[in-house]
Design an enzyme around this catalytic site. Structure first.
Site, short mmCIF file in Angstrom:
data_model
loop_
_atom_site.label_atom_id
_atom_site.label_comp_id
_atom_site.label_asym_id
_atom_site.label_seq_id
_atom_site.Cartn_x
_atom_site.Cartn_y
_atom_site.Cartn_z
N ASP A 262 87.35 -34.72 135.35
CA ASP A 262 88.78 -34.44 135.23
C ASP A 262 89.02 -32.96 134.96
OD1 ASP A 262 91.43 -35.06 135.28
OD2 ASP A 262 91.38 -36.44 133.56
N ARG A 263 90.20 -32.50 135.36
CA ARG A 263 90.66 -31.14 135.03
C ARG A 263 90.80 -31.04 133.51
NH1 ARG A 263 96.29 -29.56 137.77
NH2 ARG A 263 95.02 -28.74 139.46
N LYS B 158 103.83 -19.04 132.92
CA LYS B 158 105.16 -19.22 133.50
C LYS B 158 106.20 -19.37 132.38
CE LYS B 158 106.27 -19.59 137.31
NZ LYS B 158 106.66 -18.58 138.34
N ASP C 207 108.25 -27.06 136.52
CA ASP C 207 108.45 -28.08 135.48
C ASP C 207 107.28 -28.12 134.49
OD1 ASP C 207 106.53 -29.19 137.18
OD2 ASP C 207 107.55 -31.11 137.45
N GLU C 208 106.17 -27.46 134.86
CA GLU C 208 104.97 -27.56 134.01
C GLU C 208 105.16 -26.88 132.65
OE1 GLU C 208 101.25 -27.10 136.12
OE2 GLU C 208 102.20 -27.61 138.03
N ALA D 195 101.50 -21.80 130.60
CA ALA D 195 101.82 -20.90 129.47
C ALA D 195 102.33 -19.56 129.99
CB ALA D 195 100.57 -20.69 128.61
N TYR E 184 98.18 -21.49 133.26
CA TYR E 184 99.23 -21.28 134.27
C TYR E 184 100.61 -21.54 133.67
CZ TYR E 184 102.46 -22.59 138.04
OH TYR E 184 103.57 -22.70 138.85
N LYS F 87 101.95 -8.84 147.32
CA LYS F 87 100.68 -8.11 147.19
C LYS F 87 99.65 -8.58 148.21
CE LYS F 87 97.07 -7.38 143.69
NZ LYS F 87 96.58 -7.83 142.36
N TYR G 49 84.15 -25.71 142.96
CA TYR G 49 83.89 -27.13 142.78
C TYR G 49 82.41 -27.44 142.60
CZ TYR G 49 88.76 -27.55 143.75
OH TYR G 49 90.11 -27.42 143.65
N ARG H 185 102.80 -37.07 139.34
CA ARG H 185 103.55 -35.86 139.69
C ARG H 185 104.81 -36.29 140.41
NH1 ARG H 185 100.55 -34.39 136.45
NH2 ARG H 185 99.08 -32.64 136.45
N LYS I 183 95.63 -26.75 147.03
CA LYS I 183 96.51 -27.70 146.36
C LYS I 183 96.27 -29.09 146.96
CE LYS I 183 98.42 -24.33 144.04
NZ LYS I 183 99.53 -23.51 144.47
N LEU I 184 96.59 -30.11 146.18
CA LEU I 184 96.17 -31.47 146.52
C LEU I 184 96.43 -31.88 147.97
CD1 LEU I 184 95.12 -34.24 145.28
CD2 LEU I 184 97.52 -34.87 145.16
P1 NAD Z 1 101.59 -19.35 146.28
O1 NAD Z 1 100.38 -19.20 145.42
O2 NAD Z 1 101.51 -20.10 147.56
O3 NAD Z 1 102.17 -17.90 146.65
C1 NAD Z 1 102.27 -16.88 145.70
C2 NAD Z 1 102.58 -15.58 146.44
O4 NAD Z 1 102.71 -14.54 145.45
C3 NAD Z 1 101.47 -15.14 147.40
O5 NAD Z 1 102.04 -14.71 148.62
C4 NAD Z 1 100.80 -13.98 146.68
O6 NAD Z 1 100.25 -13.01 147.56
C5 NAD Z 1 101.96 -13.42 145.87
N1 NAD Z 1 101.50 -12.68 144.69
C6 NAD Z 1 100.62 -13.11 143.75
N2 NAD Z 1 100.42 -12.16 142.83
C7 NAD Z 1 101.21 -11.09 143.20
C8 NAD Z 1 101.44 -9.82 142.63
N3 NAD Z 1 100.81 -9.41 141.52
N4 NAD Z 1 102.34 -9.01 143.25
C9 NAD Z 1 102.98 -9.39 144.38
N5 NAD Z 1 102.76 -10.59 144.97
C10 NAD Z 1 101.89 -11.44 144.38
O7 NAD Z 1 102.69 -19.96 145.32
P2 NAD Z 1 103.83 -21.05 145.62
O8 NAD Z 1 103.26 -22.39 145.49
O9 NAD Z 1 104.57 -20.67 146.83
O10 NAD Z 1 104.76 -20.81 144.34
C11 NAD Z 1 105.78 -19.82 144.37
C12 NAD Z 1 106.51 -19.81 143.04
O11 NAD Z 1 107.10 -21.09 142.81
C13 NAD Z 1 105.62 -19.53 141.85
O12 NAD Z 1 106.32 -18.70 140.95
C14 NAD Z 1 105.36 -20.89 141.25
O13 NAD Z 1 105.13 -20.80 139.86
C15 NAD Z 1 106.66 -21.60 141.56
N6 NAD Z 1 106.57 -23.07 141.71
C16 NAD Z 1 105.66 -23.62 142.58
C17 NAD Z 1 105.62 -25.00 142.74
C18 NAD Z 1 104.66 -25.66 143.70
O14 NAD Z 1 104.57 -26.88 143.73
N7 NAD Z 1 103.95 -24.91 144.53
C19 NAD Z 1 106.49 -25.82 142.01
C20 NAD Z 1 107.42 -25.22 141.13
C21 NAD Z 1 107.44 -23.84 141.01
P1 TYD Z 2 97.90 -29.51 142.36
O1 TYD Z 2 98.27 -29.64 143.80
O2 TYD Z 2 96.83 -28.54 141.97
O3 TYD Z 2 99.26 -29.22 141.57
P2 TYD Z 2 99.55 -29.21 139.95
O4 TYD Z 2 98.26 -29.10 139.24
O5 TYD Z 2 100.37 -27.96 139.82
O6 TYD Z 2 100.31 -30.46 139.67
O7 TYD Z 2 97.45 -30.93 141.83
C1 TYD Z 2 98.29 -32.06 141.91
C2 TYD Z 2 97.59 -33.20 141.19
O8 TYD Z 2 96.41 -33.55 141.92
C3 TYD Z 2 97.13 -32.83 139.80
O9 TYD Z 2 97.30 -33.96 138.94
C4 TYD Z 2 95.66 -32.51 139.96
C5 TYD Z 2 95.24 -33.42 141.11
N1 TYD Z 2 94.17 -32.89 141.97
C6 TYD Z 2 93.04 -33.67 142.26
O10 TYD Z 2 92.90 -34.80 141.78
N2 TYD Z 2 92.08 -33.14 143.08
C7 TYD Z 2 92.19 -31.90 143.63
O11 TYD Z 2 91.26 -31.45 144.36
C8 TYD Z 2 93.36 -31.13 143.35
C9 TYD Z 2 93.54 -29.75 143.92
C10 TYD Z 2 94.34 -31.67 142.52
#
Ligand code: NAD
Ligand code: TYD
Length: 380
Positions: free
Chosen positions: A316-317, A190, A138-139, A188, A186, A38, A377, A250, A225-226
């Site tokens: 904290d988150r 998945k 894994d979440e 929930a 998130y 998308k 933030y 993590r 992301k971190l």
């Molecule tokens: P990301 O957020 O980088 O990318 C998500 C992609 O999905 C984007 O290109 C976005 O445009 C597309 N998208 C979102 N909503 C859409 C919709 N309604 N229709 C079509 N496309 C849509 O995500 P990521 O980090 O690459 O994660 C990819 C998958 O892997 C996810 O399902 C996530 O839950 C899973 N996953 C991610 C991690 C991680 O560490 N990033 C770990 C385990 C599993």
């Molecule tokens: P993140 O990359 O968002 O992945 P996830 O929440 O899916 O594990 O975050 C990784 C860890 O880092 C998580 O424990 C939250 C923490 N974090 C921070 O402390 N500061 C930040 O700005 C972000 C984005 C994450």
């Protein structure tokens, strides 16, 4: 050109999806690879510049919730495989806006499943030779106990290396049999999508596979992301917002190790099975952050560690999961997969990539996204 298979990869313009698309387009010229995305804030076609002109690649801009459009695409392209990564993927956004997560992650997945079901069941061969492979996290398992907050020596690590960083922080892992117990909107969403995928196997006999992977890192990750966020902030000497004490653990995996696993499982995994994917690589956030600071400083020619004072502890988150740790021994034993990179190598490679691709980062961090990011933030 006649292709041997036609595979739709959803979310192929995102972080992990772009690596999966690249791997499949390069490795399987006999397959047609359709990247369906998308292009939300997280989708970026610049991630795929190097392969966009390949004859076996097609990009389709589509919302996975658009049932009619996807059903039509299945018919037009004779799709026989789906690797489903499209999702809303950031926990902090899910806390602010859970509806979008339910829509895309739950309803979107259901829409793909239903369209695939109707199309595949209409064919004479039915589900033969078909695959619906759902990429999950894994979440969904919730959070593990921190039984050893100081860390213990690494009996669990695949490649033992020195230092407490590689120690495990608890007595247990997430196994394929671990009961689902998601905490964030998130996870929930998945979890719910995983249940729908399994229900389509159990009810209709659809050949599905689900994998649950730990935190990925590497090139092309969106800088909310971190790891990419912090690399960029260190470069620009901006504060590093560490949630709480930074003690959360993590389990980190280099993205190309995940995509190798996806390739293997798509082709050789057993239908209806679940595989956990992870690197036996638990780290406390604060320890990772220190390594990232040292690496960025070194590669930029600064004094190693001089940017430690950017660490800023913030609120904290909400519902922040304490610890994730994946047991991936089923995948290792049954399919012979193992992570290829030591974490130190992976981090070095990752930091180097972001520093060498500043333009990629600047395109994202300029303009509208920057404003959104600041509002996220504000007050922290
Ligand atoms: P990301 O957020 O980088 O990318 C998500 C992609 O999905 C984007 O290109 C976005 O445009 C597309 N998208 C979102 N909503 C859409 C919709 N309604 N229709 C079509 N496309 C849509 O995500 P990521 O980090 O690459 O994660 C990819 C998958 O892997 C996810 O399902 C996530 O839950 C899973 N996953 C991610 C991690 C991680 O560490 N990033 C770990 C385990 C599993
Ligand atoms: P993140 O990359 O968002 O992945 P996830 O929440 O899916 O594990 O975050 C990784 C860890 O880092 C998580 O424990 C939250 C923490 N974090 C921070 O402390 N500061 C930040 O700005 C972000 C984005 C994450």
């Amino acid at each position: 050109m006649k292709f041997k298979r036609t595979i739709v990869i959803t979310g192929g313009a995102g972080f992990i999806g772009s690596h999966v698309v690249r791997l499949f387009v390069n490795k399987y010229p006999e397959y047609k690879i359709i990247n369906l995305d998308k292009l939300t804030y997280a989708g970026n076609l610049a991630n795929l510049k190097d392969i966009e002109d390949r004859p076996n690649y097609r990009f389709v801009k589509m919302d996975i919730c658009d049932f009619d459009a996807f059903y039509q695409l299945m018919q037009d392209e004779h799709v026989d495989g789906i690797i489903h990564l499209a999702a809303e993927s950031h926990v902090d956004r899910s806390i602010k806006d859970p509806f979008t997560f339910a829509r895309t992650n739950v309803m979107g997945t259901l829409s793909l499943l239903q369209a695939a079901k109707l199309y595949w069941e209409s064919l004479p061969e039915g589900y033969d030779g078909k695959r619906f492979y759902h990429i999950s996290t894994d979440e969904v398992y919730g959070a593990l106990e921190m039984n050893h907050p100081e860390g213990i020596e690494p009996p669990f690590t695949t490649k033992a290396s020195s230092g407490a960083h590689h120690a495990a922080y608890g007595d247990d892992f997430f196994y394929e049999t671990t009961k689902y117990n998601p905490h964030s909107p998130y996870s929930a969403s998945k979890a719910s999508s995983d249940h729908f995928v399994r229900a389509f196997h159990d009810t209709y006999g659809m050949p599905t596979i689900v994998t649950n992977c730990s935190n990925n890192y590497g090139p092309y990750q969106f800088p909310e992301k971190l790891i990419p966020l912090f690399i960029n902030n260190i470069r620009h000497r901006k504060p590093l917002p560490v949630y709480g004490k930074g003690e959360n653990v993590r389990d980190w995996l280099y993205v190309e190790d995940h995509t190798r696993a996806i390739d293997l499982i798509f082709h050789q995994g057993t239908v209806a099975e679940t595989y956990n994917i992870g690197g036996f690589n638990e780290w406390k956030n604060i320890d990772i952050i220190k390594v990232v600071i040292q690496t960025v400083d070194r590669l930029l020619g600064r004094t190693e560690g001089e940017d430690m004072d950017l660490i800023t502890h913030v609120t904290d988150r909400l519902g922040h999961d304490a610890r994730y740790a994946i047991d991936s021994s089923k995948l290792q034993k049954e399919l012979g997969w193992e992570p290829s990179l030591q974490f130190e190598e992976g981090i070095e490679k990752t930091v180097r990539w972001y520093l060498d691709h500043q333009e990629w980062m600047d395109n994202i961090t300029s303009g509208e996204y920057e404003k959104y990011y600041e509002s996220m933030y504000a007050g922290r």
